[in-house]
Design a protein around this motif. Structure first.
Motif, short mmCIF file in Angstrom:
data_model
loop_
_atom_site.label_atom_id
_atom_site.label_comp_id
_atom_site.label_asym_id
_atom_site.label_seq_id
_atom_site.Cartn_x
_atom_site.Cartn_y
_atom_site.Cartn_z
N SER A 89 23.67 58.82 46.82
CA SER A 89 24.88 58.14 47.28
C SER A 89 25.81 57.86 46.09
N LEU A 90 25.25 57.55 44.93
CA LEU A 90 26.09 57.36 43.74
C LEU A 90 26.79 58.67 43.38
N PHE A 91 26.02 59.77 43.44
CA PHE A 91 26.58 61.07 43.10
C PHE A 91 27.71 61.45 44.07
N THR A 92 27.46 61.31 45.37
CA THR A 92 28.47 61.67 46.37
C THR A 92 29.75 60.87 46.14
N ALA A 93 29.59 59.57 45.89
CA ALA A 93 30.76 58.71 45.69
C ALA A 93 31.55 59.15 44.46
N VAL A 94 30.86 59.40 43.36
CA VAL A 94 31.54 59.76 42.12
C VAL A 94 32.21 61.13 42.25
N SER A 95 31.50 62.09 42.88
CA SER A 95 32.12 63.42 42.99
C SER A 95 33.29 63.40 43.96
N HIS A 96 33.21 62.64 45.04
CA HIS A 96 34.37 62.49 45.94
C HIS A 96 35.55 61.96 45.17
N PHE A 97 35.28 60.92 44.38
CA PHE A 97 36.36 60.28 43.63
C PHE A 97 37.03 61.28 42.69
N PHE A 98 36.22 62.02 41.93
CA PHE A 98 36.81 62.95 40.95
C PHE A 98 37.40 64.19 41.61
N ARG A 99 36.92 64.58 42.79
CA ARG A 99 37.56 65.69 43.51
C ARG A 99 38.99 65.30 43.87
N LYS A 100 39.17 64.05 44.28
CA LYS A 100 40.51 63.58 44.67
C LYS A 100 41.40 63.40 43.46
N GLU A 149 42.80 64.98 33.77
CA GLU A 149 43.58 66.11 33.27
C GLU A 149 42.73 66.97 32.32
N GLY A 150 42.93 68.28 32.41
CA GLY A 150 42.23 69.18 31.47
C GLY A 150 40.85 69.59 31.94
N THR A 151 40.41 69.08 33.07
CA THR A 151 39.06 69.41 33.54
C THR A 151 39.08 70.61 34.48
N LEU A 152 37.92 71.21 34.63
CA LEU A 152 37.76 72.33 35.56
C LEU A 152 38.21 71.90 36.95
N TRP A 153 37.80 70.71 37.32
CA TRP A 153 38.15 70.23 38.66
C TRP A 153 39.65 70.04 38.84
N ALA A 154 40.35 69.69 37.75
CA ALA A 154 41.81 69.52 37.83
C ALA A 154 42.45 70.89 38.08
N SER A 155 41.97 71.94 37.38
CA SER A 155 42.60 73.25 37.60
C SER A 155 42.21 73.83 38.96
#
Ligand SMILES: [Zn+2]
Length: 445
Positions: A372-383, A387-393
């Motif tokens: 649940s911690l992982f899902t929450a953190v990855s949802h947050f960073f997907r949104k 800047e400069g991260t793979l997910w940002a590009s």
């Protein structure tokens, strides 16, 4: 009555003169056990004692040794029975004592180490202790740190995971004897595995094993690893068994103002905190104002982010456990004091509650919490990817698809060659249902 009083005075005088003239009646201390906690940068040696130690110490070189003289201490302790783990300490043994009524202990070292020695008063579950931190002259190689300030494209999002407590600090202790430090390390390791399995994310463990790190040092380590987020994992305790449930803590606004003030006063820290910006500031008169503005901005960012991540975590946690507090809580905790790194502290439950202690001892439950911690953190960073991260590009390159009649999630996943779960995550979907006309974000992975 008079007689009784006089008798007391006589006894008192007698006792006093005995104590003064016969040191044999002085309190005799005793070494009950010895514990060694190796960490990547230092090794902690703890002597468990029957009473507060009277001691002196000095180092010796060629070979490297540390000598400790314990006064008024019983000689009957066999150091060979204790486990001396790690590679810094070669041996711990007796030597000829300075005084007849004490012991001399020699810690033989494999290499140079700087000692920091202090006595600790009794705290659960330990009694009086003498603590020796041996700062290793050759610390273990640190994990690879990528420099966030360099022009790297598509870097990983770095999540620092701080397993609360450790070493001779057990944290809270459950009614059946569960130590918080073991629960926090286990959940942290599970979270680390999940994060490292996710492309574009990387976990950094603040504590990798069972040793102690000062709470002030923990955010510093997160900063050294250029973390985008610091999650500190803890389990709560209360003096009665009833309270239960999880809660999430962020730095309180009031503490934040004080912290900013404190950081401002510590001018040496400015350049570290500001990264490249500090070099631009050359005019001494304007330095303070500029520093304050830049730090203030990064603090606004990190506090807003901390709050958003906390809400995301609470939403996920409530699927696996009860919540003790439904909204993020504000606290003054040392681990949350980074002005520049979003930092949160998660209390996964009450170890003082017998049922929650039982749950926390169950690996599957700890896995659910970590997920649940992982899902929450990855949802947050997907949104909101930094800047400069793979997910940002990836976010910048995202495609959209308008759902037509007869299309399902699995069909779209097949067509775009992505996982169903990725589409759901990119669109914050909780079920597989799609409706005609719905516009979906199609991620690249
Ligand atoms: Zn704790």
């Amino acid at each position: 009555m008079m007689g009784l009083k006089r008798y007391h005075i006589v006894v008192f005088l007698f006792m006093g003169s005995v104590l003064l003239s016969h040191p044999i009646f002085a309190k005799i201390n005793r070494v009950d056990s010895l514990r060694v906690w190796p960490s990547p940068t230092s090794t902690r040696v703890v002597f468990d004692l029957a009473a507060e130690p009277e001691y002196t110490y000095f180092p010796l070189t060629n070979p490297e040794r540390l000598v400790i003289d314990f006064d008024n201490t019983d000689k009957k302790v066999d150091f060979s029975q204790f486990d001396i783990s790690g590679d810094l300490i070669k041996n711990i043994r007796h030597s000829t004592p300075k005084h007849d009524d004490g012991i001399r202990v020699v810690i033989e070292l494999n290499r140079k180490a700087k000692p920091e020695i202090f006595a600790m008063p009794p705290t659960e579950p330990y009694g009086d202790r003498l603590v020796i931190d041996l700062i290793d002259s050759r610390p273990a190689a640190p994990q690879v740190v990528l420099d966030r300030t360099q022009n790297q494209r598509d870097r990983d999002i770095i999540v620092a995971i701080d397993a609360g407590h450790g070493g001779e600090d057990p944290g809270s202790i459950g009614p059946s004897g569960t130590y918080e430090k073991n629960i926090t390390l286990s959940i942290s390791r599970k979270l680390e595995t999940l994060i490292n399995a996710e492309p574009g994310m990387r976990a950094v463990m603040i504590r990798t094993a069972d040793y102690y790190i000062h709470p002030n040092r923990r955010p510093e380590l997160a900063r050294e690893h250029k973390a985008d987020l610091l999650i500190s994992v803890h389990a709560d305790a209360f003096h009665s068994p009833q309270p239960r449930g999880a809660s999430v803590w962020v730095l309180s606004m009031r503490r934040a103002d004080n912290e900013l003030g404190r950081w401002m006063e510590n001018t040496e820290r400015h350049s570290v905190l500001l990264g490249g910006a500090a070099e631009v500031i050359t005019d001494k008169a304007s330095e303070r104002y500029l520093t304050e503005t830049i730090l203030g901005l990064s603090m606004d960012y990190s506090m807003a982010t901390s709050y958003d991540v906390s809400e995301s975590i609470l939403r996920e946690l409530k699927k696996v456990t009860k919540l003790h507090k439904r909204a993020p809580q504000a606290a003054s905790l040392a681990v949350l004091t980074s002005p520049d790194i979003p930092s949160i502290l998660v209390e996964v439950g009450f170890i003082s509650n017998p049922q929650e202690e039982k749950n926390l001892n169950w690996a599957k439950y700890r896995q659910d919490l970590a997920e649940s911690l992982f899902t929450a953190v990855s949802h947050f960073f997907r949104k909101t990817p930094p800047e400069g991260t793979l997910w940002a590009s990836q976010r910048a390159e995202q495609r959209t698809h308008k759902v037509r009649s007869g299309e399902s999630l699995s069909l779209l996943a097949q067509r775009y060659n992505v996982k169903v779960s990725s589409i759901k995550q990119a669109n914050n979907m909780t079920s597989d249902m799609v409706r005609i006309g719905q516009v979906l974000t199609i991620p690249r992975i």
